[in-house]
Design a protein around this motif. Structure first.
Motif, mmCIF file in Angstrom:
data_model
loop_
_atom_site.group_PDB
_atom_site.id
_atom_site.type_symbol
_atom_site.label_atom_id
_atom_site.label_comp_id
_atom_site.label_asym_id
_atom_site.label_seq_id
_atom_site.Cartn_x
_atom_site.Cartn_y
_atom_site.Cartn_z
ATOM 1 N N ILE A 4 0.865 -1.179 0.000
ATOM 2 C CA ILE A 4 0.000 0.000 0.000
ATOM 3 C C ILE A 4 0.903 1.229 0.000
ATOM 4 C CG2 ILE A 4 -1.903 1.175 1.206
ATOM 5 C CD1 ILE A 4 -2.161 -2.014 0.150
ATOM 6 N N GLY A 43 -15.479 3.382 7.678
ATOM 7 C CA GLY A 43 -16.352 4.540 7.514
ATOM 8 C C GLY A 43 -17.777 4.055 7.257
ATOM 9 N N ARG A 77 -16.093 13.403 10.168
ATOM 10 C CA ARG A 77 -15.748 14.828 10.018
ATOM 11 C C ARG A 77 -16.531 15.498 8.880
ATOM 12 N NH1 ARG A 77 -9.998 15.906 10.100
ATOM 13 N NH2 ARG A 77 -9.796 14.363 11.736
ATOM 14 N N GLY A 80 -22.869 15.771 7.874
ATOM 15 C CA GLY A 80 -23.946 14.933 8.390
ATOM 16 C C GLY A 80 -25.251 14.944 7.610
ATOM 17 N N PRO A 215 -3.530 0.176 10.143
ATOM 18 C CA PRO A 215 -3.472 0.425 8.701
ATOM 19 C C PRO A 215 -3.046 -0.826 7.942
ATOM 20 C CG PRO A 215 -1.582 1.400 9.826
ATOM 21 C CD PRO A 215 -2.501 0.905 10.899
ATOM 22 N N THR A 243 -13.157 -0.706 1.441
ATOM 23 C CA THR A 243 -14.065 0.447 1.577
ATOM 24 C C THR A 243 -13.225 1.633 2.059
ATOM 25 O OG1 THR A 243 -14.606 -0.385 3.779
ATOM 26 C CG2 THR A 243 -16.174 -0.871 2.033
ATOM 27 N N VAL A 244 -12.232 1.986 1.269
ATOM 28 C CA VAL A 244 -11.259 3.015 1.664
ATOM 29 C C VAL A 244 -11.431 4.302 0.854
ATOM 30 C CG1 VAL A 244 -9.533 1.408 2.572
ATOM 31 C CG2 VAL A 244 -9.562 1.929 0.124
ATOM 32 N N THR A 263 -12.502 19.156 1.489
ATOM 33 C CA THR A 263 -13.368 20.257 1.880
ATOM 34 C C THR A 263 -13.203 20.465 3.386
ATOM 35 O OG1 THR A 263 -15.562 21.233 1.694
ATOM 36 C CG2 THR A 263 -15.486 18.880 2.100
ATOM 37 N N GLY A 265 -14.300 22.259 7.396
ATOM 38 C CA GLY A 265 -15.344 22.670 8.331
ATOM 39 C C GLY A 265 -14.765 23.449 9.503
ATOM 40 N N TRP A 354 -11.102 21.964 10.609
ATOM 41 C CA TRP A 354 -10.575 20.708 10.081
ATOM 42 C C TRP A 354 -10.806 20.602 8.578
ATOM 43 C CZ3 TRP A 354 -15.242 21.385 12.429
ATOM 44 C CH2 TRP A 354 -16.371 20.863 11.786
ATOM 45 N N LEU A 358 -12.579 13.942 0.057
ATOM 46 C CA LEU A 358 -13.689 13.447 -0.761
ATOM 47 C C LEU A 358 -13.071 12.727 -1.943
ATOM 48 C CD1 LEU A 358 -15.837 16.695 -1.196
ATOM 49 C CD2 LEU A 358 -16.077 14.972 0.589
ATOM 50 N N GLY A 385 -21.034 10.569 0.685
ATOM 51 C CA GLY A 385 -20.812 9.205 1.174
ATOM 52 C C GLY A 385 -21.659 8.775 2.347
HETATM 53 C C1 LIG Z 1 -16.043 18.628 5.781
HETATM 54 C C2 LIG Z 1 -16.826 17.534 5.068
HETATM 55 C C3 LIG Z 1 -18.206 17.620 4.955
HETATM 56 C C4 LIG Z 1 -18.908 16.586 4.322
HETATM 57 N N1 LIG Z 1 -20.276 16.619 4.341
HETATM 58 C C5 LIG Z 1 -20.987 15.575 3.868
HETATM 59 C C6 LIG Z 1 -22.394 15.539 3.993
HETATM 60 O O1 LIG Z 1 -23.019 16.415 4.612
HETATM 61 N N2 LIG Z 1 -23.063 14.490 3.449
HETATM 62 C C7 LIG Z 1 -22.414 13.473 2.809
HETATM 63 O O2 LIG Z 1 -23.063 12.548 2.329
HETATM 64 N N3 LIG Z 1 -21.064 13.463 2.708
HETATM 65 C C8 LIG Z 1 -20.339 14.477 3.219
HETATM 66 N N4 LIG Z 1 -18.977 14.458 3.164
HETATM 67 C C9 LIG Z 1 -18.324 13.328 2.499
HETATM 68 C C10 LIG Z 1 -18.339 12.063 3.358
HETATM 69 O O3 LIG Z 1 -17.696 12.297 4.589
HETATM 70 C C11 LIG Z 1 -17.616 10.934 2.612
HETATM 71 O O4 LIG Z 1 -18.190 10.810 1.327
HETATM 72 C C12 LIG Z 1 -17.759 9.637 3.380
HETATM 73 O O5 LIG Z 1 -17.050 9.709 4.599
HETATM 74 C C13 LIG Z 1 -17.256 8.459 2.558
HETATM 75 O O6 LIG Z 1 -17.498 7.286 3.310
HETATM 76 P P1 LIG Z 1 -16.626 5.992 3.055
HETATM 77 O O7 LIG Z 1 -16.962 5.024 4.135
HETATM 78 O O8 LIG Z 1 -16.760 5.557 1.658
HETATM 79 O O9 LIG Z 1 -15.113 6.484 3.201
HETATM 80 P P2 LIG Z 1 -14.362 7.118 4.467
HETATM 81 O O10 LIG Z 1 -15.314 7.729 5.408
HETATM 82 O O11 LIG Z 1 -13.250 7.937 3.906
HETATM 83 O O12 LIG Z 1 -13.770 5.818 5.176
HETATM 84 C C14 LIG Z 1 -12.687 5.133 4.634
HETATM 85 C C15 LIG Z 1 -11.847 4.628 5.779
HETATM 86 O O13 LIG Z 1 -10.770 3.861 5.205
HETATM 87 C C16 LIG Z 1 -9.673 4.007 6.061
HETATM 88 N N5 LIG Z 1 -8.446 3.626 5.325
HETATM 89 C C17 LIG Z 1 -7.896 4.201 4.254
HETATM 90 N N6 LIG Z 1 -6.760 3.560 3.900
HETATM 91 C C18 LIG Z 1 -6.605 2.534 4.780
HETATM 92 C C19 LIG Z 1 -5.637 1.512 4.960
HETATM 93 N N7 LIG Z 1 -4.551 1.383 4.180
HETATM 94 N N8 LIG Z 1 -5.817 0.627 5.988
HETATM 95 C C20 LIG Z 1 -6.897 0.714 6.815
HETATM 96 N N9 LIG Z 1 -7.829 1.681 6.693
HETATM 97 C C21 LIG Z 1 -7.686 2.582 5.678
HETATM 98 C C22 LIG Z 1 -9.693 5.474 6.476
HETATM 99 O O14 LIG Z 1 -8.999 5.704 7.688
HETATM 100 C C23 LIG Z 1 -11.204 5.735 6.595
HETATM 101 O O15 LIG Z 1 -11.650 5.674 7.939
HETATM 102 C C24 LIG Z 1 -18.234 15.477 3.758
HETATM 103 C C25 LIG Z 1 -16.840 15.405 3.868
HETATM 104 C C26 LIG Z 1 -16.143 16.410 4.524
HETATM 105 C C27 LIG Z 1 -14.656 16.287 4.629
#
Ligand SMILES: Cc1cc2nc3c(=O)[nH]c(=O)nc-3n(C[C@H](O)[C@H](O)[C@H](O)COP(=O)(O)OP(=O)(O)OC[C@H]3O[C@@H](n4cnc5c(N)ncnc54)[C@H](O)[C@@H]3O)c2cc1C
Length: 445
Positions: A4, A43, A77, A80, A215, A243-244, A263, A265, A354, A358, A385
């Motif tokens: 990775i 996530g 973060r 919501g 990780p 799901t990363v 982005t 906040g 923070w 995305l 997401g």
């Molecule tokens: C400020 C801000 C505001 C937002 N507002 C909204 C909103 O209001 N509504 C909305 O729908 N979306 C919003 N989003 C977007 C939303 O947060 C993301 O789309 C969502 O978190 C994606 O979910 P996910 O589970 O796919 O990925 P993530 O939440 O990114 O989760 C992926 C996880 O994988 C882990 N990971 C990565 N690489 C590795 C590795 N090598 N080994 C182990 N773990 C690993 C990470 O630590 C992470 O915890 C916002 C984002 C930000 C930053």
């Protein structure tokens, strides 16, 4: 063996988590174990995938690994908003098609149903998750035109909404800043860290273990098993789900196909009683900007007291890293947006600032499916997401389990992300587009 190439770095504090009572750290993986499934990433997508696997295979052993702690990554973060209707309907030059929008609405609503089932199953409070709807707030004439276009497209989709005049907007938000608003009832609002914490604790069992600060540093196919390595431990399992989100490229997949945007906040300190009454309006409200590149604002009243959260600015960062100076610079934009909307709170400072990652694609589609034998991915949520990650996680568990359904076909209709132009052109193109959009957003920002 796949090494990775890069691990996630989350800039600034995860404010939503910081205002909750501290949570006990889960152990990091520190030995070798075997499992039926490994989910990488905890996530929205990862927790949802693990939850669905446990529902479908109650006797299977499931290991979830995350590089950081629960609710500290992007899932803890964000702002919501779990939005049911497509988000881009407000643009003047909206070029979507109704069939595709209906498909996205079906998927988003299935995500919301699954999250509300979790609310019922684990007795989550309204603070964690509430079906409250959201406002689309317009500050300028241009914003009002955006809301008009949005209303027209909602009419075409036969979706309900209500238009609010400036006075009604002020009654809800306390501020005179908004000329007009559009309320749509289908959005579910999360305290993202609280929701994520309860969901993670709810799905854990003797068969499903979540390891934090673990990780994944390499991935290797050994016969019919995948060997997943962390710095101090490893898991071998026949099935692995990735799901990363944007870090899919760090695993060697879809390089030069994913658009990495940050982005930002800021969250105020808790308001005192005097400030709460000077502000007026309702205890809790949630507002997305009529112009997609404007400012998202929330007022919350709960565990951390009464606070306001603003989110704006988006920067193209293919390096997947931003530094503290960026957070400070964007913080100045947040100060301006806050001062413009809340002149009655001129002594209220921001306690937390923070940023978060995305992952987008040029054609707005996700990465979903089996990317190698028994290695599945549900990534690239295109900025929304909370809903898209939740449903993609649930459906990837179903796909990996050999299930089929009309909803799974809806998700599989995503054709995969388009390749990006060469790096310098992508950088100039994406940055210029974001800057121009933010410039045009004017006071909506
Ligand atoms: C400020 C801000 C505001 C937002 N507002 C909204 C909103 O209001 N509504 C909305 O729908 N979306 C919003 N989003 C977007 C939303 O947060 C993301 O789309 C969502 O978190 C994606 O979910 P996910 O589970 O796919 O990925 P993530 O939440 O990114 O989760 C992926 C996880 O994988 C882990 N990971 C990565 N690489 C590795 C590795 N090598 N080994 C182990 N773990 C690993 C990470 O630590 C992470 O915890 C916002 C984002 C930000 C930053």
């Amino acid at each position: 063996m796949k090494k990775i190439t890069q691990l996630p770095v989350d800039p600034g504090p995860a404010a939503w988590n910081a205002i909750l009572p501290p949570q006990k750290a889960r152990a990091a993986l520190d030995s070798h174990c075997t499992a039926d499934w490994v989910v990488i990433g905890a996530g929205f997508a990862g927790l949802s995938a693990a939850r669905r696997l446990a529902e479908l295979h109650p006797a299977d052993r499931i290991v979830v690994l995350d590089a950081c702690r629960i609710a500290e990554g992007p899932s803890g973060r964000n702002s919501g908003f779990m939005i049911d209707v497509p988000h881009d309907l407000s643009s003047d030059d909206y070029g979507g098609n109704a069939g595709n929008d209906q498909r996205q609405i079906r998927l988003n609503r299935a995500a919301i149903d699954y999250a509300l089932q979790a609310k019922a199953q684990w007795q989550m409070s309204d603070e964690a998750i509430a079906a409250s709807g959201k406002l689309n707030g317009a500050v300028t004439a241009r914003g009002v035109a955006h809301n008009q276009a949005y209303a027209k497209h909602l009419d075409q989709l036969n979706e309900p909404y209500e238009r609010l005049d400036a006075q009604s907007m002020q009654e809800v938000t306390g501020t005179h800043a908004y000329a007009e608003g559009l309320y749509s009832p289908g959005t579910v609002m999360l305290q993202p860290a609280l929701y994520t914490r309860i969901l993670a604790a709810g799905i854990e069992s003797s068969r499903l273990q979540i390891y934090e600060s673990s990780p994944v540093v390499s991935l290797e196919k050994q016969g019919s098993l995948w060997l997943v390595n962390t710095p101090e431990g490893s898991v071998s399992a026949p099935g692995v789900i990735l799901t990363v989100n944007g870090h899919l490229q760090s695993f060697g997949y879809y390089q030069r196909h994913l658009v990495h945007v940050f982005t930002y906040g800021s969250m105020t300190r808790a308001l005192n009683e005097k400030e709460v009454s000077a502000l007026g309006g309702k205890d809790n409200w949630a507002l997305t900007p009529a112009d997609p590149l404007g400012t998202t604002v929330r007022k919350i009243s709960g565990t951390g007291g009464h606070r306001i959260i603003v989110r704006n600015r988006a920067t193209y960062d293919p390096s997947l890293v931003v530094d503290e100076r960026r957070i400070a610079r964007v913080g100045q934009d947040h100060e301006r947006s806050f001062a413009f909307r809340f002149p009655m709170l001129k002594d209220v400072s921001m306690q937390y600032r923070w940023g978060g990652r995305l992952c987008l694609s040029l054609n707005g589609v996700s990465v979903f499916g089996e990317i190698e034998s028994h290695l599945y991915a549900a990534c690239c949520q295109n900025g929304l997401g909370t809903a898209k990650g939740t449903i993609a996680g649930k459906l990837i568990a179903e796909l990996a389990s050999g299930e089929s359904s009309a909803l799974l076909n809806d998700q599989l209709a995503d054709t995969g992300p388009k390749k990006l132009p060469p790096a310098p052109i992508a950088k100039i193109g994406a940055s210029a587009r974001l800057k121009w959009g933010e410039f045009r957003a004017g006071k909506e920002l």
